[in-house]
Design a protein around this motif. Sequence first.
Motif, PDB file in Angstrom:
ATOM      1  N   ARG A   1      39.373   1.474 -28.704  1.00 46.89           N
ATOM      2  CA  ARG A   1      39.702   1.711 -30.103  1.00 46.89           C
ATOM      3  C   ARG A   1      39.778   3.213 -30.343  1.00 46.89           C
ATOM      4  NH1 ARG A   1      35.213   2.877 -33.671  1.00 46.89           N
ATOM      5  NH2 ARG A   1      33.186   2.670 -32.656  1.00 46.89           N
ATOM      6  N   VAL A   2      40.379   3.570 -31.456  1.00 46.81           N
ATOM      7  CA  VAL A   2      40.445   4.973 -31.805  1.00 46.81           C
ATOM      8  C   VAL A   2      39.240   5.302 -32.676  1.00 46.81           C
ATOM      9  CG1 VAL A   2      41.831   6.798 -32.833  1.00 46.81           C
ATOM     10  CG2 VAL A   2      42.957   4.866 -31.742  1.00 46.81           C
TER      11      VAL A   2
ATOM     12  N   LEU B   1      37.325  10.574 -40.316  1.00 47.27           N
ATOM     13  CA  LEU B   1      37.337   9.949 -41.639  1.00 47.27           C
ATOM     14  C   LEU B   1      37.409  10.997 -42.740  1.00 47.27           C
ATOM     15  CD1 LEU B   1      34.713   7.114 -41.103  1.00 47.27           C
ATOM     16  CD2 LEU B   1      37.179   7.086 -40.733  1.00 47.27           C
ATOM     17  N   ALA B   2      38.111  10.619 -43.797  1.00 50.28           N
ATOM     18  CA  ALA B   2      38.311  11.557 -44.908  1.00 50.28           C
ATOM     19  C   ALA B   2      36.996  11.853 -45.626  1.00 50.28           C
ATOM     20  CB  ALA B   2      39.320  10.984 -45.890  1.00 50.28           C
TER      21      ALA B   2
ATOM     22  N   ARG C   1      37.312  -0.966 -45.417  1.00 40.01           N
ATOM     23  CA  ARG C   1      38.753  -1.099 -45.250  1.00 40.01           C
ATOM     24  C   ARG C   1      39.147  -2.463 -44.698  1.00 40.01           C
ATOM     25  NH1 ARG C   1      39.406   3.333 -40.356  1.00 40.01           N
ATOM     26  NH2 ARG C   1      38.238   2.173 -38.836  1.00 40.01           N
TER      27      ARG C   1
ATOM     28  N   CYS D   1      40.396  -5.962 -44.779  1.00 44.15           N
ATOM     29  CA  CYS D   1      41.174  -6.659 -45.807  1.00 44.15           C
ATOM     30  C   CYS D   1      41.054  -8.162 -45.631  1.00 44.15           C
ATOM     31  CB  CYS D   1      42.621  -6.248 -45.736  1.00 44.15           C
ATOM     32  SG  CYS D   1      43.446  -6.666 -47.253  1.00 44.15           S
TER      33      CYS D   1
ATOM     34  N   TRP E   1      46.426  -1.233 -42.906  1.00 40.71           N
ATOM     35  CA  TRP E   1      45.648  -1.005 -41.691  1.00 40.71           C
ATOM     36  C   TRP E   1      45.656  -2.249 -40.801  1.00 40.71           C
ATOM     37  CZ3 TRP E   1      43.229   2.890 -39.303  1.00 40.71           C
ATOM     38  CH2 TRP E   1      42.229   2.586 -38.369  1.00 40.71           C
ATOM     39  N   LEU E   2      45.398  -3.379 -41.427  1.00 38.88           N
ATOM     40  CA  LEU E   2      45.324  -4.622 -40.669  1.00 38.88           C
ATOM     41  C   LEU E   2      46.629  -5.390 -40.843  1.00 38.88           C
ATOM     42  CD1 LEU E   2      41.671  -5.692 -41.600  1.00 38.88           C
ATOM     43  CD2 LEU E   2      42.460  -4.452 -39.586  1.00 38.88           C
TER      44      LEU E   2
ATOM     45  N   ASP F   1      43.669  -0.217 -35.055  1.00 35.39           N
ATOM     46  CA  ASP F   1      42.477   0.360 -34.430  1.00 35.39           C
ATOM     47  C   ASP F   1      42.784   0.999 -33.087  1.00 35.39           C
ATOM     48  OD1 ASP F   1      40.532  -0.469 -36.258  1.00 35.39           O
ATOM     49  OD2 ASP F   1      40.656  -2.508 -35.477  1.00 35.39           O
TER      50      ASP F   1
ATOM     51  N   ARG G   1      49.240   1.978 -32.669  1.00 36.14           N
ATOM     52  CA  ARG G   1      49.802   3.107 -33.405  1.00 36.14           C
ATOM     53  C   ARG G   1      51.117   3.552 -32.769  1.00 36.14           C
ATOM     54  NH1 ARG G   1      44.300   6.470 -34.965  1.00 36.14           N
ATOM     55  NH2 ARG G   1      43.244   4.641 -35.819  1.00 36.14           N
TER      56      ARG G   1
ATOM     57  N   HIS H   1      44.688   4.293 -49.200  1.00 34.69           N
ATOM     58  CA  HIS H   1      43.510   4.586 -48.378  1.00 34.69           C
ATOM     59  C   HIS H   1      43.777   5.752 -47.427  1.00 34.69           C
ATOM     60  CE1 HIS H   1      39.859   4.088 -46.174  1.00 34.69           C
ATOM     61  NE2 HIS H   1      39.559   2.934 -46.738  1.00 34.69           N
ATOM     62  N   PRO H   2      42.963   6.822 -47.503  1.00 38.43           N
ATOM     63  CA  PRO H   2      43.255   8.005 -46.692  1.00 38.43           C
ATOM     64  C   PRO H   2      42.970   7.807 -45.206  1.00 38.43           C
ATOM     65  CG  PRO H   2      41.168   8.294 -47.857  1.00 38.43           C
ATOM     66  CD  PRO H   2      41.775   7.006 -48.355  1.00 38.43           C
ATOM     67  N   ASP H   3      42.136   6.849 -44.853  1.00 36.36           N
ATOM     68  CA  ASP H   3      41.736   6.703 -43.454  1.00 36.36           C
ATOM     69  C   ASP H   3      42.611   5.736 -42.669  1.00 36.36           C
ATOM     70  OD1 ASP H   3      39.691   8.534 -43.720  1.00 36.36           O
ATOM     71  OD2 ASP H   3      38.228   7.024 -44.309  1.00 36.36           O
ATOM     72  N   PHE H   4      43.590   5.124 -43.325  1.00 32.73           N
ATOM     73  CA  PHE H   4      44.495   4.243 -42.583  1.00 32.73           C
ATOM     74  C   PHE H   4      45.403   5.119 -41.720  1.00 32.73           C
ATOM     75  CE2 PHE H   4      44.802   0.428 -45.758  1.00 32.73           C
ATOM     76  CZ  PHE H   4      43.435   0.224 -45.623  1.00 32.73           C
ATOM     77  N   TYR H   5      45.570   4.717 -40.461  1.00 37.83           N
ATOM     78  CA  TYR H   5      46.494   5.492 -39.631  1.00 37.83           C
ATOM     79  C   TYR H   5      47.895   5.460 -40.228  1.00 37.83           C
ATOM     80  CZ  TYR H   5      49.391   7.334 -36.074  1.00 37.83           C
ATOM     81  OH  TYR H   5      50.322   8.099 -35.435  1.00 37.83           O
TER      82      TYR H   5
ATOM     83  N   GLY I   1      41.351  -3.789 -50.701  1.00 41.04           N
ATOM     84  CA  GLY I   1      42.325  -2.709 -50.728  1.00 41.04           C
ATOM     85  C   GLY I   1      41.789  -1.644 -51.665  1.00 41.04           C
ATOM     86  N   MET I   2      42.093  -0.402 -51.378  1.00 37.45           N
ATOM     87  CA  MET I   2      41.537   0.655 -52.218  1.00 37.45           C
ATOM     88  C   MET I   2      42.226   0.670 -53.579  1.00 37.45           C
ATOM     89  SD  MET I   2      41.183   4.715 -51.603  1.00 37.45           S
ATOM     90  CE  MET I   2      39.731   4.684 -50.595  1.00 37.45           C
TER      91      MET I   2
END
Lengths: 329, 767
Positions: free
Chosen positions: A315-316, A320-321, A327, A329, B420-421, B443, B448, B474-478, B526-527
């Motif tokens: 995994r990566v 994190l921001a 996150r 879903c 993301w998912l 992930d 990616r 969401h800022p952390d989603f690739y 979801g954000m």
Amino acid sequence: MSHGSGGRAMAQLISELFAAEFDNKFLAQGNDGALLPAANGRLVMATDSHVVSPLFFAGGDIGCLSVHGTINDVAVMGATPLYLSASFILEEGYPLADLKRIVESMAQAAREAGVHIVTGDTKVVEQGKGDGVFITTTGVGVVRDGVHLSGDLARPGDKILLSGTIGDHGMAILSQREGLTFSAPIVSDTTALHGLIETMLDSGVKLRVLRDPTRGGLATTLNEIAKQSGVGMMLHESAIVVNQPVEAACEFLGLDPLYVANEGKLIAICAPEDAQRLLEAMRAHPLAAQASIIGEVLDDAHGFVQMTTRLGGRRVVDWLAGEQLPRIC
Amino acid sequence: MIHAQIRVTGQVQGVGFRPFVYQLANELGLAGWVRNDSEGVEIAVEGERPQVMRLIERLQSEPPILARVEKVTHELAQASAGLQGFSIVESKSGKVRTGIAPDIATCPDCLAELFDPANRRYRHPFINCIHCGPRYTLTARLPYDRANTSMAKFTQCPACQQEYDTPTTRRFHAQPNACPQCGPHLSLFDAQWQPVAADDPIAATAELIQAGKIVAVKGIGGFHLVCDARNAAAVARLRNGKQREEKPFAVMVLNTLSARQCAQFREKDAALLETRERPIVLLRQSLACEAALPGIAPGLSSIGLMLPYAPLHYLLFHELLGKPEGADWLQQASPWVLVMTSANPGGEPLVKDDAEARESLTGLADAFLTHDRDILHRCDDSVMKWQGSAPIFLRRARGYTPRRIVLPFSGPSVLACGPWLKNTVCLTRGNEAFVSQHIGDLDHAGMRQMLEETVDYLCDILDVQPQAVAHDLHPDFYSTQFAQAYAAQRSLPVFAVQHHHAHIAAVCAEHRIDHPVIGLALDGIGMGTDGGAWGGELLRVEDARFERLGHLAPLTLPGGDRAAREPWRMAAAALFDLKRSAEIVGRFPAQGGAAIVLGMLQRKLNCVATSSMGRYFDTAAGLLGVCEVQGYEGQAAMLLEGLADRHGKVEPLADGYMITTDGVLDFYMLFAELADCKDAGYGAALFHATLAQGLSAWVRRAAAKSHLTHIALGGGCFLNNILSQALTDDLLAHGSHVLAAQQLPPNDGAISFGQACIALQHINQGA
Ligand SMILES: [Fe+3]
Ligand SMILES: [Mg+2]
Ligand SMILES: [Zn+2]
Ligand SMILES: [Zn+2]
């Protein structure tokens, strides 16, 4: 302790306390600034403000933390730390006895590290406008000849070494602050790393990068290095050691130890052929008995820090921001 | 005599359209020519007016099976060119405007040839024709010509070339045309990648499967891991190797008759299984299923089934059945059930070539049955099921991508990078939207990379460059980071789109809605625009804007994402809310962290609040003791749905919900009831019934207040048939218009599409 004239009186009292505890010839000059002898080599200077709650925790307190944090920032540049300045912001009414303990702890940490606290300052703020004690320290050190360490020097193929367990400091603070108890107490790893670093430099291995993974933890620090060097990384989860109570605490709390702060660990990156020798040198030092090679540097334009997991997947490990936001879903 | 210049647009290339025109023209006695070009197909004909008009009419009324004619335009003139005979002329290159067809299952004609010993393609694993076979997965770029596919390296033998050149054959310009002489070949390798000396690799593979081995088989969109689904040891070994303890495996059976041994069937199920696109179809397990197929779908009431879609699949069944003669066996029940699970170890992208298989399947597969026709784009099996009177997608990929969705509006090309998912990406061109195949969870670096490749490929085959980029909040989603970097490099505007707004916009755009609607998003997380973790949202959506009219009463997530994986934590949080925290530790003796979680709840430590409907399901599952820790995403909700399904319908709990004046829908009383419910089946049914009732009342109240009649339903929770049905029925009974996902899944697979639609509307409004 009171504000106003009383506050001034208190500040006076405190400077006497400092003078007694930090006692050294530079501080004893009694001037607004410390006059220091000419240094032999390139200088490194680093500064860090220390805000921690609780101020006293298992394994340390804000006093020694404020010494270790700044010394380590100087030391990971390959420098021998020499001097510190210390600036205190105290909340009115903070118990003098506690302050005395903090100052004693600072003094002891500085003595152990062989650095002098050569100048300082104190301000008292109204009750409610501070959180007990804030300490800012600035450190100065001298870099050895021939040593050049920087976050942009990691190259594909290099090995990544870690000096020991992760997550101890952050989880010690958190569990103490929240009054959580786990199977075994969690103790902060706060310590000065320059002794270990000197051993590593003495080993003759050419180090490329040294960093202490403090706030944001191992994951954030490695991502910073990957970005600075324009490379990727592959970590191996099985090589990253987490103390059992820390691991359990993280699991219960839903935190990833990779993102939890450390105050006495370092990451080293060196050429692959040097890795084993470096590892042996590190393991010979008491602060890095559990050191391991945790991964390799990869050629990767994305700068991904990846990890092979214990389950055999990959995994990566992202940058994190902010907080670990939900996150799923 | 008149001359007609005709232009046909739509899915008209690579589907046998030109031979169709050729035959039609000959039949009608018309002279002229037909050719592919970048806009579609261009035809010139000369003849008597009635014949010419007849041709134009029949182009639309009886096109080839795989064609999708969208528009036929023509210009008439006096005949003057003096055209002689009718010919098919070479493709004209130019600006590409047509689409590539999806990958389609072997057609009946090819199947008949495949098992006809007299046919030169008898048992040829790569048989195909203009009506069937791979398309999307082996096309590198447009125009769709052999040179632009992975068949380029196979030179056709004279016999194949002849068919390819003859407009009256089924293989005229069938780009993947091949035969045993000139086509791709199978090869079989053992676990150590040593070639297996076998006269017939398929026979050898069948023997391995019969012996309980796991074989990695290269198919159309990637590799499958295949074993005998009735062999518990083989299935257990596969689970172990795949690190997948509980998640169900899809299985393949020869035909619908053979499916009856493991699934319950209705006519429409059979029809869905047999569609040319050949999705995996979720069916209700038969009573004998769990015993017959141990470990395939543990604890679930449904099973994912598909029918063969590649010649290779048929050949495998043929071997397993002892090579019966003739073709009758194809229609008869077969006892064989094969696990056909995507070879995507550890959640990485589907393996598509030998090098990848070697790297990631070695040690997992006992053998590798592969071939030398390259898969250029990995494409997973699609997954569908019936929901009431409509089939819905759980995953949209092979057979459906790159089918376009026509939008009710047009604008500059927008690239939307998805969530993301269950990530997909979407690229628009004019009023068309192209949603990529299911990519997956971001992930992994491999996922990616697949996202990036897919973006490039979509740009290539659509021949557009995006003019704007859309992404999640969401800022952390690739996907968010990729979108921002992509836009920055090209100085493009970016649009950050709220997740549930995207869910609703996707449904609205599919239905070509151009007026405000009430949107009900029932989802995981979801954000939100306030940075919160949304997921049970009542929205008023109008073009690019939305207003949050209400949300589900927030639940606490003790431990953030960890609570989403462990429903017992959600149950603990509910007990805490119900002032029954004293029960927490005692109720979850298997959970060593129960006391700590109680402490976290008391101190609000890492206890994020969420209005997620998905977590409502988890809470109920935890309170009913149905699932304490999920083995895979959505497991708790699936188990709960299965229990409710078996139990049957119950009356909703009286006063089980409450709607506050500020639009919050609260099921506090329902949770209180479930906390004391000893019958999980009844509890699950009660949960579904009460949710549906409360949701319906909530939605109707908002609709009445806003004077709106259209209700759009979006979000992953609408995959739940019981909830969707009950809620839809109730809304319809009260006179609402209900809009649900059709061309895309209701889950996050549709997010990229929704993002693109919102960005386009923003642009159109001059935002
Ligand atoms: Fe969603
Ligand atoms: Mg620091
Ligand atoms: Zn065919
Ligand atoms: Zn041939």
